[in-house]
Design a protein around this motif. Structure first.
Motif, PDB file in Angstrom:
ATOM      1  N   ARG B 243      37.939  -4.244  46.539  1.00  0.00           N
ATOM      2  CA  ARG B 243      38.655  -4.834  47.667  1.00  0.00           C
ATOM      3  C   ARG B 243      37.631  -5.264  48.717  1.00  0.00           C
ATOM      4  O   ARG B 243      36.774  -4.485  49.099  1.00  0.00           O
ATOM      5  CB  ARG B 243      39.600  -3.771  48.237  1.00  0.00           C
ATOM      6  N   HIS B 244      37.712  -6.510  49.164  1.00  0.00           N
ATOM      7  CA  HIS B 244      36.824  -7.005  50.219  1.00  0.00           C
ATOM      8  C   HIS B 244      37.603  -7.152  51.514  1.00  0.00           C
ATOM      9  O   HIS B 244      38.825  -7.026  51.527  1.00  0.00           O
ATOM     10  CB  HIS B 244      36.206  -8.348  49.809  1.00  0.00           C
ATOM     11  N   LYS B 245      36.831  -7.403  52.590  1.00  0.00           N
ATOM     12  CA  LYS B 245      37.511  -7.574  53.882  1.00  0.00           C
ATOM     13  C   LYS B 245      36.925  -8.776  54.597  1.00  0.00           C
ATOM     14  O   LYS B 245      35.702  -8.944  54.645  1.00  0.00           O
ATOM     15  CB  LYS B 245      37.333  -6.322  54.756  1.00  0.00           C
ATOM     16  N   ALA B 246      37.813  -9.606  55.161  1.00  0.00           N
ATOM     17  CA  ALA B 246      37.351 -10.758  55.927  1.00  0.00           C
ATOM     18  C   ALA B 246      38.306 -10.928  57.090  1.00  0.00           C
ATOM     19  O   ALA B 246      39.505 -11.090  56.879  1.00  0.00           O
ATOM     20  CB  ALA B 246      37.365 -12.012  55.052  1.00  0.00           C
ATOM     21  N   ALA B 247      37.776 -10.879  58.291  1.00  0.00           N
ATOM     22  CA  ALA B 247      38.660 -10.931  59.451  1.00  0.00           C
ATOM     23  C   ALA B 247      38.223 -12.035  60.400  1.00  0.00           C
ATOM     24  O   ALA B 247      37.065 -12.472  60.394  1.00  0.00           O
ATOM     25  CB  ALA B 247      38.656  -9.593  60.163  1.00  0.00           C
ATOM     26  N   CYS B 248      39.156 -12.470  61.227  1.00  0.00           N
ATOM     27  CA  CYS B 248      38.856 -13.582  62.116  1.00  0.00           C
ATOM     28  C   CYS B 248      39.880 -13.575  63.256  1.00  0.00           C
ATOM     29  O   CYS B 248      41.070 -13.335  63.004  1.00  0.00           O
ATOM     30  CB  CYS B 248      38.957 -14.878  61.288  1.00  0.00           C
ATOM     31  N   ASP B 249      39.422 -13.856  64.480  1.00  0.00           N
ATOM     32  CA  ASP B 249      40.362 -13.976  65.608  1.00  0.00           C
ATOM     33  C   ASP B 249      40.794 -15.424  65.732  1.00  0.00           C
ATOM     34  O   ASP B 249      39.975 -16.346  65.670  1.00  0.00           O
ATOM     35  CB  ASP B 249      39.686 -13.529  66.912  1.00  0.00           C
TER      36      ASP B 249
END
Lengths: 767, 767
Positions: B243-249
């Protein structure tokens, strides 16, 4: 597989010599029971070799969720199965701390098993060698009391044959048991309570779903050299087991005995809240009577059974042993005391067939119980079906039948269908006919017509309704037909117009109508009650008659034989004798489709009809049909050889009759079908009895009189049997010199002996 | 159950409005695939509502241990089942830490699903409201690349429609999945390796028992307002999941997109030790092409398919949508690139029927693939059976057949039988005939005789041997008979002389003999090789001919109809229209025995034979048989209405033809059988194509020429289709004004149009 290792003996089943490979077979053959409970001949002490544990309580079952590959509409949701009940026979034995286990001791010698049929006990004797310096001899006898049918007794005697030693016994009750045969590995039992109190131990269990409560109990005594000795109540207990300990030092030549009184009490016969008291009452009576007295009572009880049921055969020890084994096992299975119980195909000797009731009871077992017991016993068997009539109506409803039509289940424990092969469950509907035949047979034999207005007529009406609805009219043939059935011969599935089924259906309707009229004339109050309940109209009866009068009966004029079913003669007709030996038994060697399209017959089918209705057909007709079907029959059902034996005797084919008799009577003892490990074939044992009494003895009821057309196999000097005919005993002796019949009773009785009517005067009987 | 919620549209399948009760049906209908893999339209983000997860890799299966109620000799030990493969579509989505789940968000609006059949993608759009102040719009498009058939692409775009927020994506691959349909809850997969490497993640799994290795892979990209943005490789990993994680506002009105390239590489196509490299190669090519290019390639690939396979219907939008849906799903399921693969009844849309191969392929699917693809595709389908000939011989051996006789399995993945209902597994032997019919059909259509000497003749010989051995001689009738079978109509079991089966058997033998002679004359080397291999003698061929020449064909002179089977007219013949509505469908309302003894036919049986061999029978014969059987047919098989539609069209019963057409073409879209949740009926979709091309278009091959006898349903203005006939394209347009056929190719082609032979000249085609 057995290799005919049972030693011929007139009154006992005996095995000698320790052969671990025979253990499972012997566990079946040496099973004991008393009608209310029964068990395989498992060992009391620990045994880590191959074994199949089984102990059963009559009437206590579990609805195992149905397992199928492909669901068909109409399948029942569960299969009611007899439960393997908690083990009360267990006695672990330690010799100077080393556990006795026949699979691991250095050597076992002098091994002997005896099932004494005359007195009703099982005894196991052996010498176990632990080392060159240490050996014990064990004599373990046990029986299930006929007198106190919740009680079993075990007398486990250990003698020091080499060396001095400390013997320690651990008698226990184990509730943590399972069935070998479960569909989904469900837990069948919940254990509710494990109690130890002095020398008593009890486990109270409840069956899941069905909520039967059973308390399994034990009480132990210790004897040194035959004298009671005290021992402390050391015990050990976990969630499923209560275990006691009793130890004693003995010198070489001395012996120590653990005696165990044990058994089951269940909510079938007691309030489930008072089971512990019920168990204590049984134990109190057992200990008051004491071991020797109980042994004596057991022998007395069996003597009473034998006095009525024994068959003697002079000049053929194996035949003698065979018939007594059959009679003994039938009596161990069912004694007719309780109309809620019935006769499972394996009795208490295995789990197969779920311990449930099949049409075997009506077609094969009732004659035996009618003739060897008080007629109330057969009446109880009939009543069992009457009490399940509502369920049979429900069952028919699931298959689309209405207005009170009944289809009795193929397999049942409580009246609900438990079987799930569509070709059998939905199509082996001939079983419905056997229910009515049994009523007819009962009334014909006992002269007790009262059963019909009281109960039987309702069963007949519901079944006549079924046949009426199940038949369809062929516009083309202008006949009623019964399409899509399986006959007694299960090697044909989904056939049209199985003659046996069609004939029975027609007969059922005619017999129902005859009895409706008779009850109307002679039992008006019953008639009114039944008509009000069934809402039967003359119009409906007329419609039934229309079906019966125009029922299609497949028949071949050229051969003069009734046809197994429509189109049977399109098959390749090759006699069984032409089949290569390596193709037999076909049910193990051939794929199912090949069996189905072959001409081979698993069990008597057309000939079964000739058996039921012998007076409907001439001897010439029987001969033609026998000569056609007998060569095509593989007898891969245990229910087949007996019918063929009877028919062969009728036709004076005595060699065949004798051969079929041996096959049926020693089916299990000689393990013809290579499956005795799974249990004995109990219901077909009644067929063995029929082959003697109705085959060689030629018993029929003719004009209300017993008629005997006797045939003596040349292998025998003589044979004898008794029958209870209308509460008097006929003692029949058939010898090379002729047939002698004596009457034990109070009233003269007319009998027909080889065609001649004779009036028998009562004889004084020695009490 | 569906309630016709699919919005009519010529090129797309569209659902609008959020209805959780429709999720499972839509997961089936909106399935995507590319012949090598496929999956149900499950959601990418977490969904806790009712769902049926399914993602499948062609050719990767598991042998699930057989489960039956009562074992019959000959049952296979396992059922080879398509596996639910690891999930690569998963993208968990968090909005300010709160997880997106349509089952739990405050409200879902603007929900829309579109399966764009023209370009080959699935798009899901919705607005998820987390609160009054916070809502996101999601547009999630995904497709399985036809160009790179190990690749799937997902473009998951989130726009902040209310409020500013932090969007966090967790793309993952999950290997810890199971089949819904397992017999014993076996673990089908072992996970061997879970790898995370930069933005790539992989799970390597191995199937138990069959040892297929599959690496499921993914690589992610993040875009803000359409521009790539960097993100760290936060990841999380356990025994089954990477599982990877990619976040952005993002601010209100802004968007963020997670793009995921993913798919499967398997040991079917790669060395199992180099699967990781193979996956990396796929990902490298995908990222080099880039998302927009891949979308364009996908549209181009589908355009090529449609150029050949499209059918237009003018004036009937639902009929148009129906046929395109059928053609689209067939192409998603099988593209004919790999002769190891075949067409499972549910394609990649569900687990039912185990994803295995049935006779559906030969009887229904081959015409579609022959006419809409290069002829190599149909040849590959034939070759599939050739390659499994040894197993078919083995299978026949288990049922007692010998010397090279073959019985093809009812259900298979690798040539071994996987089915376990005796009445089908052992008795539905007509399937063997379909294998030969398909060869005949292929040669007739393509003119490619080479298949027969190369491969087909061996299949024909093995099957002729089977029919010869399976038939039995009836002394009484002086005819050969085939006893104990089930025909295509599975509502009859274990019948004698199903006419369809007997006719096919006879035809198979004759066709085999004809081709043996032809190959002997024209392909001597092949002939010698085959005779050496099969040890075929003239004597054996003579014995076959004896069977074929004297095969019993049940026929009723009075009615002039071939009989379903012997004795069919003994049934009560009541038309389906007289059945009370509440009794339908009978397979849900009636018990199995009632169905069997009724006259009701599940699917075309006698009429199937008229379909296969239309030139063997006159129109009058067809009319008599259609008029007799059509009223008795309940069409409870998806394979039935298409054949009836074709026959009705032939007989100018255009109302019936149209009705059956609609039923077959919208079977799933309108969920006629109330079971679309389980998956779509893929193989019967080829039947839908046949009802247009062979029914309304009236295509037959007559004297090596395509012949069209056209019928325009009055509900339509016009319709058109193309067929590939011997490597040239015939473009057929049927309008109220008449039929126009144009030829795209190089060589003039004779065609017969409504009885008249016309020579078509090639036309220039716009490239």
């Amino acid at each position: 597989m057995n290799q005919e290792y049972i030693i011929p003996n007139a009154w006992s089943i005996i095995e000698e010599g320790w052969k671990p490979s025979q253990v499972k077979s012997s566990e079946s053959l040496f099973s004991i029971g008393n009608g209310a409970m029964g068990q395989r001949a498992n060992f009391e002490e620990k045994y880590t070799g191959e074994t199949f544990q089984g102990s059963y309580v009559a009437g206590v079952y579990y609805p195992d969720k149905t397992r199928v590959g492909w669901w068909k509409n109409g399948y029942p949701e569960y299969f009611a199965k007899v439960l393997n009940a908690p083990n009360f026979i267990g006695i672990d034995v330690f010799v100077d701390g080393e556990e006795l286990d026949l699979a691991t001791v250095q050597e076992v010698t002098d091994y002997r098993l005896e099932l004494n049929m005359k007195e009703g006990w099982l005894e196991r004797t052996f010498i176990a060698h632990f080392s060159e310096e240490k050996a014990i001899k064990v004599i373990a006898r046990r029986f299930m009391s006929l007198e106190i049918d919740e009680l079993a007794v075990i007398n486990y005697k250990v003698t020091a044959v080499k060396g001095d030693m400390r013997i320690s016994f651990q008698p226990y009750v184990d509730g943590g048991i399972t069935n070998e045969d479960t569909n989904w590995d469900d837990a069948f039992w919940e254990i509710e309570d494990v109690v130890s109190d002095g020398h008593q131990g009890m486990v109270r269990s409840r069956t899941n779903k069905t909520n039967f409560y059973v308390t399994t109990f034990m009480q132990s005594e210790l004897l040194k050299n035959g004298e009671h000795v005290q021992y402390a109540d050391h015990f050990d207990q976990n969630n499923t087991v209560v275990r006691h300990k009793a130890a004693c030092d003995i010198a070489q030549g001395e012996s120590v005995t653990l005696r165990k009184y044990a058994g089951y009490v269940s909510s079938l016969n007691h309030n489930h809240l008072t089971l512990q008291s019920a168990a204590k009452a049984v134990l109190q009576r057992a200990t008051e009577e004491g071991y020797e007295k109980l042994v004596k009572l057991q022998a007395d009880s069996w003597a009473q059974i034998w006095a009525m049921a024994d068959i003697t055969i002079d000049g053929d020890l194996k035949a003698q042993q065979g018939i007594r084994f059959n009679i003994f096992q039938l009596n161990q299975t069912y004694l007719g005391k309780d109309s809620r119980l019935n006769i499972g195909p394996k009795g208490f000797t295995g789990e197969k067939y779920g311990g449930s009731t099949y049409w075997d009871t009506e077609a094969y077992c009732i004659p035996f119980y009618m003739a060897t017991k008080d007629q109330q016993v057969a009446r109880n068997l009939l009543r069992y079906r009457y009490e399940q009539l509502d369920k049979a109506v429900e069952n028919a409803g699931k298959l689309g039948f209405s207005s009170g039509a009944a289809l009795y289940p193929m397999v049942t424990m409580n009246g609900e269908e438990s079987h799930n092969e569509w070709e059998i469950t939905f199509e082996e509907i001939h079983r419905n006919g056997a229910m009515v035949f049994a009523i007819y047979n009962y009334v014909r034999y006992t002269g007790d017509y009262s059963y019909i207005p009281e109960m039987g007529l309702e069963v007949m009406i519901a079944i006549a309704k079924f046949w009426h609805q199940r038949a369809t009219y062929s516009q083309r043939a202008k006949k009623y037909m019964i399409l899509g059935v399986t006959g007694p011969n299960e090697y044909e599935n989904n056939v049209n117009n199985n003659w046996y089924t069609n004939y029975l259906a027609k007969w059922c309707i005619n017999y129902a109508v005859e009895n409706i009229n008779k009850v109307k004339a002679d039992h008006k109050a019953d008639y009114d009650r039944i008509i009000a309940k069934t809402e039967l109209t003359d119009q409906e009866i007329g419609a039934w008659k229309e079906v019966a009068d125009n029922m299609h009966e497949p028949f071949d004029k050229e051969l003069g034989v009734y046809l197994q079913q429509d189109g049977f003669l399109d098959k390749e007709i090759i006699p069984v004798s032409d089949l290569p030996k390596e193709h037999r038994p076909i049910n193990q060697k051939w794929s199912w489709d090949r069996i189905l399209r072959s001409c081979y017959i698993k069990q008597a089918d057309v000939l079964q009809c000739f058996y039921f209705f012998e007076d409907h057909f001439s001897k010439e007709e029987l001969a033609k049909n026998f000569d056609f079907y007998e060569p095509l029959t593989v007898h891969e059902s245990s229910l087949s050889p007996c019918v063929h034996s009877i028919q062969a005797a009728k036709l004076d084919r005595m060699d065949q009759a004798y051969e079929f008799y041996l096959r049926t009577s020693r089916l299990d003892l000689d393990d013809y079908n290579k499956e005795v490990e799974e249990g004995c074939h109990i219901t077909s044992m009644a067929g063995t009895w029929m082959s003697i009494v109705e085959g060689f003895g030629g018993l029929q009821i003719v004009d209300d009189k017993p008629s005997f057309t006797t045939k003596l196999p040349e292998q025998w000097n003589s044979f004898s049997f008794k029958i209870n005919f209308r509460n008097q005993i006929l003692n029949v002796q058939i010898a090379k010199t002729g047939t002698t019949i004596t009457l034990e009773g109070k009233t003269p009785q007319d009998v027909i002996i080889n065609g001649e009517t004779v009036t028998l005067e009562p004889q004084l009987v020695n009490a």
